[in-house]
Design a protein around this motif. Sequence first.
Motif, PDB file in Angstrom:
ATOM      1  N   LEU A  45      -7.334  -3.643  -1.466  1.00  0.00           N
ATOM      2  CA  LEU A  45      -7.668  -4.008  -0.092  1.00  0.00           C
ATOM      3  C   LEU A  45      -6.444  -3.846   0.800  1.00  0.00           C
ATOM      4  O   LEU A  45      -5.336  -4.242   0.418  1.00  0.00           O
ATOM      5  CB  LEU A  45      -8.170  -5.453  -0.042  1.00  0.00           C
ATOM      6  CG  LEU A  45      -8.560  -5.997   1.325  1.00  0.00           C
ATOM      7  CD1 LEU A  45      -9.745  -5.216   1.897  1.00  0.00           C
ATOM      8  CD2 LEU A  45      -8.900  -7.473   1.205  1.00  0.00           C
ATOM      9  N   GLY A  46      -6.652  -3.267   1.957  1.00  0.00           N
ATOM     10  CA  GLY A  46      -5.569  -3.109   2.930  1.00  0.00           C
ATOM     11  C   GLY A  46      -6.129  -3.133   4.339  1.00  0.00           C
ATOM     12  O   GLY A  46      -7.341  -3.008   4.532  1.00  0.00           O
ATOM     13  N   PRO A  47      -5.284  -3.282   5.319  1.00  0.00           N
ATOM     14  CA  PRO A  47      -5.735  -3.410   6.708  1.00  0.00           C
ATOM     15  C   PRO A  47      -6.342  -2.132   7.279  1.00  0.00           C
ATOM     16  O   PRO A  47      -7.109  -2.179   8.231  1.00  0.00           O
ATOM     17  CB  PRO A  47      -4.466  -3.795   7.468  1.00  0.00           C
ATOM     18  CG  PRO A  47      -3.351  -3.260   6.626  1.00  0.00           C
ATOM     19  CD  PRO A  47      -3.832  -3.353   5.203  1.00  0.00           C
ATOM     20  N   ARG A  48      -5.988  -0.977   6.714  1.00  0.00           N
ATOM     21  CA  ARG A  48      -6.529   0.305   7.173  1.00  0.00           C
ATOM     22  C   ARG A  48      -6.492   1.269   5.994  1.00  0.00           C
ATOM     23  O   ARG A  48      -5.758   1.062   5.032  1.00  0.00           O
ATOM     24  CB  ARG A  48      -5.753   0.854   8.360  1.00  0.00           C
ATOM     25  CG  ARG A  48      -4.341   1.300   8.048  1.00  0.00           C
ATOM     26  CD  ARG A  48      -3.507   1.627   9.265  1.00  0.00           C
ATOM     27  NE  ARG A  48      -3.129   0.506  10.080  1.00  0.00           N
ATOM     28  CZ  ARG A  48      -2.256  -0.440   9.738  1.00  0.00           C
ATOM     29  NH1 ARG A  48      -1.680  -0.396   8.565  1.00  0.00           N
ATOM     30  NH2 ARG A  48      -1.961  -1.418  10.552  1.00  0.00           N
ATOM     31  N   ARG A  49      -7.289   2.320   6.088  1.00  0.00           N
ATOM     32  CA  ARG A  49      -7.284   3.311   5.009  1.00  0.00           C
ATOM     33  C   ARG A  49      -5.924   3.999   4.979  1.00  0.00           C
ATOM     34  O   ARG A  49      -5.442   4.500   5.988  1.00  0.00           O
ATOM     35  CB  ARG A  49      -8.383   4.341   5.215  1.00  0.00           C
ATOM     36  CG  ARG A  49      -8.394   5.365   4.100  1.00  0.00           C
ATOM     37  CD  ARG A  49      -9.499   6.356   4.233  1.00  0.00           C
ATOM     38  NE  ARG A  49      -9.342   7.367   3.196  1.00  0.00           N
ATOM     39  CZ  ARG A  49     -10.330   8.079   2.706  1.00  0.00           C
ATOM     40  NH1 ARG A  49     -11.549   7.899   3.155  1.00  0.00           N
ATOM     41  NH2 ARG A  49     -10.099   8.972   1.776  1.00  0.00           N
ATOM     42  N   ASP A  51      -4.330   6.662   2.242  1.00  0.00           N
ATOM     43  CA  ASP A  51      -4.507   7.413   1.000  1.00  0.00           C
ATOM     44  C   ASP A  51      -3.260   7.416   0.129  1.00  0.00           C
ATOM     45  O   ASP A  51      -3.363   7.472  -1.099  1.00  0.00           O
ATOM     46  CB  ASP A  51      -4.933   8.849   1.301  1.00  0.00           C
ATOM     47  CG  ASP A  51      -6.336   8.933   1.878  1.00  0.00           C
ATOM     48  OD1 ASP A  51      -7.057   7.918   1.870  1.00  0.00           O
ATOM     49  OD2 ASP A  51      -6.726  10.020   2.333  1.00  0.00           O
ATOM     50  N   VAL A  52      -2.095   7.341   0.733  1.00  0.00           N
ATOM     51  CA  VAL A  52      -0.855   7.344  -0.036  1.00  0.00           C
ATOM     52  C   VAL A  52      -0.662   5.997  -0.735  1.00  0.00           C
ATOM     53  O   VAL A  52      -0.375   5.945  -1.936  1.00  0.00           O
ATOM     54  CB  VAL A  52       0.358   7.669   0.871  1.00  0.00           C
ATOM     55  CG1 VAL A  52       1.665   7.546   0.104  1.00  0.00           C
ATOM     56  CG2 VAL A  52       0.215   9.071   1.453  1.00  0.00           C
ATOM     57  N   ALA A  53      -0.847   4.907   0.003  1.00  0.00           N
ATOM     58  CA  ALA A  53      -0.686   3.565  -0.562  1.00  0.00           C
ATOM     59  C   ALA A  53      -1.924   3.110  -1.329  1.00  0.00           C
ATOM     60  O   ALA A  53      -1.914   2.059  -1.970  1.00  0.00           O
ATOM     61  CB  ALA A  53      -0.373   2.563   0.538  1.00  0.00           C
ATOM     62  N   LYS A  54      -3.005   3.896  -1.261  1.00  0.00           N
ATOM     63  CA  LYS A  54      -4.284   3.559  -1.889  1.00  0.00           C
ATOM     64  C   LYS A  54      -4.785   2.190  -1.420  1.00  0.00           C
ATOM     65  O   LYS A  54      -5.084   1.306  -2.208  1.00  0.00           O
ATOM     66  CB  LYS A  54      -4.185   3.620  -3.414  1.00  0.00           C
ATOM     67  CG  LYS A  54      -4.049   5.020  -3.955  1.00  0.00           C
ATOM     68  CD  LYS A  54      -4.200   5.041  -5.461  1.00  0.00           C
ATOM     69  CE  LYS A  54      -4.267   6.470  -5.974  1.00  0.00           C
ATOM     70  NZ  LYS A  54      -4.476   6.517  -7.408  1.00  0.00           N
ATOM     71  N   GLU A  55      -4.879   2.053  -0.103  1.00  0.00           N
ATOM     72  CA  GLU A  55      -5.415   0.837   0.497  1.00  0.00           C
ATOM     73  C   GLU A  55      -6.630   1.193   1.346  1.00  0.00           C
ATOM     74  O   GLU A  55      -6.658   2.245   1.988  1.00  0.00           O
ATOM     75  CB  GLU A  55      -4.367   0.156   1.379  1.00  0.00           C
ATOM     76  CG  GLU A  55      -3.197  -0.382   0.597  1.00  0.00           C
ATOM     77  CD  GLU A  55      -2.165  -1.049   1.470  1.00  0.00           C
ATOM     78  OE1 GLU A  55      -1.351  -1.803   0.919  1.00  0.00           O
ATOM     79  OE2 GLU A  55      -2.161  -0.830   2.698  1.00  0.00           O
ATOM     80  N   HIS A  56      -7.608   0.288   1.331  1.00  0.00           N
ATOM     81  CA  HIS A  56      -8.828   0.535   2.102  1.00  0.00           C
ATOM     82  C   HIS A  56      -9.398  -0.807   2.569  1.00  0.00           C
ATOM     83  O   HIS A  56      -9.522  -1.742   1.772  1.00  0.00           O
ATOM     84  CB  HIS A  56      -9.861   1.264   1.243  1.00  0.00           C
ATOM     85  CG  HIS A  56     -10.879   2.011   2.034  1.00  0.00           C
ATOM     86  ND1 HIS A  56     -11.840   1.380   2.789  1.00  0.00           N
ATOM     87  CD2 HIS A  56     -11.091   3.332   2.183  1.00  0.00           C
ATOM     88  CE1 HIS A  56     -12.600   2.296   3.374  1.00  0.00           C
ATOM     89  NE2 HIS A  56     -12.163   3.492   3.017  1.00  0.00           N
ATOM     90  N   PRO A  57      -9.771  -0.909   3.844  1.00  0.00           N
ATOM     91  CA  PRO A  57     -10.288  -2.181   4.362  1.00  0.00           C
ATOM     92  C   PRO A  57     -11.703  -2.515   3.887  1.00  0.00           C
ATOM     93  O   PRO A  57     -12.150  -3.653   4.056  1.00  0.00           O
ATOM     94  CB  PRO A  57     -10.256  -1.984   5.883  1.00  0.00           C
ATOM     95  CG  PRO A  57     -10.387  -0.507   6.061  1.00  0.00           C
ATOM     96  CD  PRO A  57      -9.649   0.101   4.891  1.00  0.00           C
ATOM     97  N   SER A  58     -12.402  -1.573   3.292  1.00  0.00           N
ATOM     98  CA  SER A  58     -13.788  -1.825   2.865  1.00  0.00           C
ATOM     99  C   SER A  58     -13.898  -2.274   1.410  1.00  0.00           C
ATOM    100  O   SER A  58     -15.002  -2.371   0.878  1.00  0.00           O
ATOM    101  CB  SER A  58     -14.638  -0.573   3.077  1.00  0.00           C
ATOM    102  OG  SER A  58     -14.721  -0.276   4.454  1.00  0.00           O
TER     103      SER A  58
END
Length: 94
Positions: A45-49, A51-58
């Motif tokens: 989970l992350g505040p915004r997509r 791709d490098v950090a592999k974070e996604h708000p959904s």
Amino acid sequence: MPYHPDPVDTSNIVLPPDILALTERLARNAHDVWARQRLRDGWRLGPRRDDVAKEHPSLVPYEELDDSEQEYDRQVALETLRTVVALGYRIDAP
């Protein structure tokens, strides 16, 4: 060569209420399948997509998605049900 999407025509498909009731369950399941794969691939989970950090708000439960995200999943599920019928298959309720 330009891409020209050519989905199955489902404009005349009317689904009965018991089959329409599947839409929300399929939408939730599609989100869960997507999220499970993302998590297996190391996303979090992350505040915004990102791709490098592999974070996604959904990467949250379906119920916590914003309305537009839920609606997108619903439309995919609904169109899948209509396509199954348009291709000549029958869906029988249990």
